[in-house]
Design a protein around this motif. Structure first.
Motif, short mmCIF file in Angstrom:
data_model
loop_
_atom_site.label_atom_id
_atom_site.label_comp_id
_atom_site.label_asym_id
_atom_site.label_seq_id
_atom_site.Cartn_x
_atom_site.Cartn_y
_atom_site.Cartn_z
N VAL A 138 0.86 -1.18 0.00
CA VAL A 138 0.00 0.00 0.00
C VAL A 138 0.89 1.23 0.00
N GLY A 139 0.69 2.11 -0.97
CA GLY A 139 1.53 3.30 -1.08
C GLY A 139 0.72 4.53 -1.39
N GLY A 140 1.27 5.68 -1.07
CA GLY A 140 0.59 6.94 -1.33
C GLY A 140 0.86 7.45 -2.72
N THR A 141 -0.07 8.23 -3.26
CA THR A 141 0.06 8.79 -4.61
C THR A 141 -0.16 10.29 -4.58
N ARG A 142 0.37 10.95 -5.60
CA ARG A 142 0.12 12.38 -5.82
C ARG A 142 -0.42 12.52 -7.24
N ASN A 143 -1.63 13.07 -7.34
CA ASN A 143 -2.29 13.21 -8.64
C ASN A 143 -2.40 11.87 -9.35
N GLY A 144 -2.62 10.83 -8.55
CA GLY A 144 -2.81 9.50 -9.13
C GLY A 144 -1.54 8.81 -9.56
N LYS A 145 -0.38 9.38 -9.27
CA LYS A 145 0.88 8.80 -9.73
C LYS A 145 1.80 8.54 -8.53
N ASP A 334 -0.68 13.96 4.12
CA ASP A 334 0.64 13.80 3.53
C ASP A 334 0.57 13.55 2.03
N LEU A 335 -0.43 12.82 1.57
CA LEU A 335 -0.56 12.52 0.15
C LEU A 335 -2.03 12.59 -0.22
N ASP A 336 -2.31 12.71 -1.53
CA ASP A 336 -3.70 12.91 -1.92
C ASP A 336 -4.41 11.65 -2.35
N GLY A 337 -3.74 10.51 -2.39
CA GLY A 337 -4.38 9.28 -2.82
C GLY A 337 -3.63 8.07 -2.31
N VAL A 338 -4.12 6.90 -2.71
CA VAL A 338 -3.52 5.65 -2.25
C VAL A 338 -3.57 4.64 -3.39
N SER A 339 -2.59 3.74 -3.40
CA SER A 339 -2.53 2.68 -4.42
C SER A 339 -2.29 1.35 -3.73
N VAL A 340 -3.04 0.33 -4.15
CA VAL A 340 -2.90 -1.03 -3.61
C VAL A 340 -2.39 -1.93 -4.73
N ARG A 341 -1.25 -2.58 -4.49
CA ARG A 341 -0.63 -3.42 -5.52
C ARG A 341 -0.27 -4.78 -4.93
N PRO A 342 -0.15 -5.81 -5.78
CA PRO A 342 0.34 -7.11 -5.28
C PRO A 342 1.76 -6.95 -4.72
#
Length: 884
Positions: A138-145, A334-342
């Motif tokens: 699980v990681g944070g994203t900025r503008n979806g990236k 701290d960040l504007d989004g989140v990403s979940v990856r294997p």
């Protein structure tokens, strides 16, 4: 005249029939010998086995075997017979067999080697993690990236998600530890983790236990530690009684509660020596306020999906939480989004970068396999042409085309399997060479690039596909002859096969051209990177990484001891200069200074202040690295604690804020501090060689103390910096461990590693492709000369000059090479744009790389055509006209 012609044709037919009969007899003897061996295995004596075999094959033909096979009888035995005949045929032509196996083996080895590395970094699940397919990053994203770290408070918000049965946190850059021993102290690489870390990863201890909720340090003053199997065996000799023992880390007592299993190294390739709870790590570092600061992002998160939940559902729920946090804490989130990856062994965006780089290397290796395959296909086509009369006779006597195709395909499969075995050996060697190329790293990586089941199946699959692709065209072409032209060795059929070999050769040269262009681009990229001025000196500079807090120094003592260590280093024979630096140039990392406010110069829109990277150094740093100042002065001993804070800007930052480098005397604010600019340093490279100009600030260590620092030492030319380093720190304070030891040249090598690796692989495979192209050109031209021997003899007999014959043959090679170069150049013009992001200072359409590949292939084509051309020019017309 007609009677004489008929008589000559009859004589020719008798001679031809005799030759065919002898060939049939040889084929029959081979089949009889195989049948004899088979009968003996059934219990017959040698004499009875021979009689049965001769009776089986009747009138000295292979028709019985072909007919029996066509009826579907004894299928397994016929397969064994085909394999034996294929092996026997290859033994009769050892040169062909060796070249074919080596050519395909190199291609299979290259692709399998790259697959082995990609498998170890990108495809393997972390060892020792239970049901790893259910674990996610699980990681944070900025503008979806991007894929960034979290603050602790944001992590606790995400940990409440119902789609996850657990979310654990770890600090990849946690506090370095010092293990106090009877002989001094030694550095220990630690991993600071949440107490549910091991349960989320479903890991199991080898001995003892893992962390529990009571070990987080919030309610109990005690601290616990878990050892890795590697460190347990290296430091404690695998003593099981270590569990329950108290060890001293950074002057604080820690109780060993368990040892991890041998396979478990954590979720990533970054492998620590020990694991400690997050709160214990912060307490050691005096940074417990990081637990409540939402702007302080420092944690990596891994979670386990709840039963019957998917990654998509987890992504949706965590994104909803991120939206709510952004609305609740618009300035603190701290960040504007989140990403979940294997979960993969390479965390964050490093996975994407490595995957792209591996894809480039895999394509390069695959192109070599294509070149090798076309080369071997041409050789098989020429080999099949020599067996046309044998095949025609067998078809005339009743053999099915399927039977003949299968026998010829078996030969290519035998070659392919032998090449696959060789490829596995070459892949192992390639991986070992790549691992030796890895430069000195500031962190410890645990990578196991092994030929596991996935890699073996890949190698088997690519081998079978290549063998079938290589053997299909020659088998189909040679088993579909017109019987009368085949028996008469018709020139039209020969010309058709020669044209087919020429088409294969042009394709081979085109792919070789593409490979040479890629190798040239990477070579030019490396040359450009090496030519870049980093802005500082790199030779004869040794580096020792330290953490002054590990020896128990507070800020006051740390400042004094840092200067004392610098002074002590200068007294060592051979050392000319010494200084401290918190950040090493070109280490790939950076330190953020925080918002900076200059009076009268507002920050860029949307930002609280100017942003810049920074470094904390001691006086003498600029002289040691030969970084000149364009304005003002360097730091001096007067810039001590208690004196007015000072700083030095780089040219880029000064010009961006003030439009000039004449900024000495200007002041800025950073938090509660106000500092005066006393100098402007020339720009340098800070994170990497290909970075754009960055804003940068230098401050003196005595005023902006950091315990984590590096001792830089310049030695006289010709000395061994490593030998000097080993004597400095232990003589100064044996309680102070050395965290790492390197040189500035190691830093350069680390930053250029991708270019070095790409050039080594692409250059090696490009050279192999060039060699295969040379062999292919030589084979096609030599074959053409052999087929045109009588024609060339007639030309010479009619008065053609030797020079004209030489030019005619050379022209054929040049035309084929020219077609291949043009087609390959066109393909390279489009394909090389895909590797533009991996090039340094070189455009994907670099004219020098294209021109160099063209010249190299042209010279190779001339050399490969020269020998057959000389042979053609030296043909004796009398002997040529007498030949059949």
């Amino acid at each position: 005249m007609s009677m004489i012609r008929r008589l000559l044709l009859r004589v020719r037919a008798v001679v031809l029939f005799g030759r065919l009969q002898r060939e049939m007899d040889e084929e029959m003897r081979a089949h009889v010998e195989l049948a004899t061996e088979r009968n003996m295995r059934r219990g017959l004596s040698r004499s009875d086995a021979v009689v049965a075999a001769r009776r089986e094959f009747g009138n000295a033909t292979v028709l019985a075997s072909d007919a029996r096979d066509a009826r579907g009888a004894r299928w397994a035995e016929s397969i064994v017979t085909d394999v034996r005949l294929a092996v026997r045929g290859l033994r009769r032509t050892p040169l062909f067999a060796a070249i074919a196996v080596l050519s395909i083996g190199v291609g299979v080895g290259a692709t399998t080697g790259i697959m082995t590395l990609a498998n170890a970094l990108l495809l393997q699940t972390p060892p020792g993690v239970g049901h790893a397919e259910r674990v996610v990053s699980v990681g944070g994203t900025r503008n979806g990236k991007g894929f960034d770290t979290f603050s602790y408070v944001t992590f606790t918000d995400y940990a409440r998600a119902s789609s996850l049965s657990g979310l654990a946190a770890l600090d990849l850059e946690s506090t370095p530890l010092s293990l106090v021993t009877s002989s001094g102290s030694e550095a220990v690489k630690s991993g600071a983790v949440s107490t549910n870390f091991f349960s989320v990863l479903d890991a199991h201890p080898q001995i003892g236990r893992f962390f529990g909720p009571s070990d987080d340090g919030a309610t109990s003053p005690g601290s616990v530690v878990v050892l890795t199997d590697r460190y347990w065996r290296a430091r404690f000799d695998g003593d099981s009684s270590v569990v329950g023992r108290t060890i001293t880390l950074n002057g604080a007592p820690f109780t060993v509660v368990g040892v991890a299993s041998p396979r478990f190294q954590g979720p990533f390739v970054l492998a620590p020596d020990v694991w400690i709870p997050l709160r214990a790590s912060l307490r050691l570092n005096g940074n417990e306020e990081m637990l409540t600061d939402r702007d302080d992002i420092w944690l990596v998160a891994v979670g386990r999906l709840a039963p019957n939940r998917t990654i998509g559902q987890a992504q949706a729920e965590l994104s909803s939480i991120a939206t709510r946090l952004r609305a609740t804490y618009p300035k603190e989130a701290d960040l504007d989004g989140v990403s979940v990856r294997p979960l993969t062994l390479v965390p964050g965006d490093g996975h994407r970068v490595i995957a792209a780089f591996m894809t480039v290397l895999f394509v390069v290796a695959g192109l070599v396999l294509v070149v090798a395959s076309t080369n071997v296909a041409g050789m098989l086509l020429a080999r099949a042409a020599g067996r046309q009369r044998e095949i025609a006779v067998r078809i005339a006597m009743g053999a099915s085309r399927a039977r003949l195709v299968r026998q010829l395909a078996t030969e290519s499969l035998v070659v392919g399997l032998a090449a696959g075995a060789l490829g596995l050996v070459l892949a192992t060697w390639l991986v070992a060479m790549v691992m030796r190329l890895v430069p000195h790293l500031p962190v410890q990586l645990v990578i196991h690039p092994t030929l596991d089941a996935r890699v073996f199946l890949f190698a088997l699959g690519i081998t079978l596909i290549t063998a079938i692709a290589v053997g299909a065209l020659p088998a189909l072409e040679s088993t579909n002859p017109e019987l009368v032209p085949a028996l008469k060795v018709d020139a039209g059929a020969t010309a058709r096969r020669h044209r087919m070999r020429s088409v294969l050769l042009v394709s081979q040269i085109a792919v070789s051209m593409l490979l040479l262009v890629i190798a040239g681009l990477f070579g030019r990229s490396l040359v450009r990177a090496r030519a870049v001025d980093p802005g500082f000196a790199t030779h004869d500079i040794a580096v020792v990484s330290l953490d002054l807090s590990l020896a128990g120094y507070d800020e006051t003592r740390g400042i004094a001891q840092a200067q004392a260590l610098v002074d002590r280093a200068k007294t060592i024979p051979g050392v000319t200069q010494a200084a401290m630096s918190a950040m090493l140039p070109l280490s790939g990392t950076a330190m953020g200074f925080g918002p900076i406010a200059f009076d009268g110069h507002s920050a860029p829109s949307g930002q609280e202040g100017w942003r810049a990277d920074w470094n904390v150094v001691t006086p003498g740093y600029f002289n040691l690295l030969e970084i000149p100042l364009v304005r003002g002065r360097t730091f001096t001993a007067s810039d001590r604690a208690g004196a007015p804070p000072v700083a030095i800007l780089n040219e880029t930052f000064a010009k961006k804020v003030f439009g000039t480098t004449n900024v000495v005397g200007r002041t800025f604010r950073n938090g509660s501090r106000t500092a005066t600019v006393v100098g402007v340093a020339r720009n340098a490279k800070y994170r990497s060689l290909d970075e754009p100009p960055l804003n940068f600030i230098y401050v003196p260590l005595a005023q902006w103390y950091r315990a984590r620092t590096n001792l830089l030492v310049r030695t006289k030319p010709g000395m061994n910096p490593a030998g000097v380093l080993r004597r400095i720190v232990p003589q100064f304070d044996r309680r102070l461990p050395v965290l790492d030891q390197s040189t500035m040249e190691d830093q350069i090598a680390f930053s250029l590693f991708p270019q070095h690796l790409a050039l080594w692989i692409a250059g090696s495979l490009g050279a192999i492709a060039l060699l295969l192209a040379v062999l292919g050109i030589y084979g096609v031209i030599a074959y053409g000369v052999a087929q045109r021997t009588r024609e060339i003899g007639v030309r010479i007999a009619l008065g053609a000059e030797r020079r004209a014959i030489l030019g005619m043959v050379l022209r054929q090679g040049v035309v084929l090479a020219g077609l291949g170069v043009v087609l390959g150049g066109a393909a390279a013009f489009g394909a090389t744009r895909l590797i533009g992001s991996f090039l340094f200072g070189v455009p994907p359409t670099d004219a020098v790389s294209f021109a160099s590949a063209t010249v190299l292939l042209s010279i190779a084509a001339l050399l490969a055509s020269w020998l057959p051309a000389r042979h053609a020019a030296a043909i004796d017309p009398i002997l040529a006209l007498r030949s059949e």
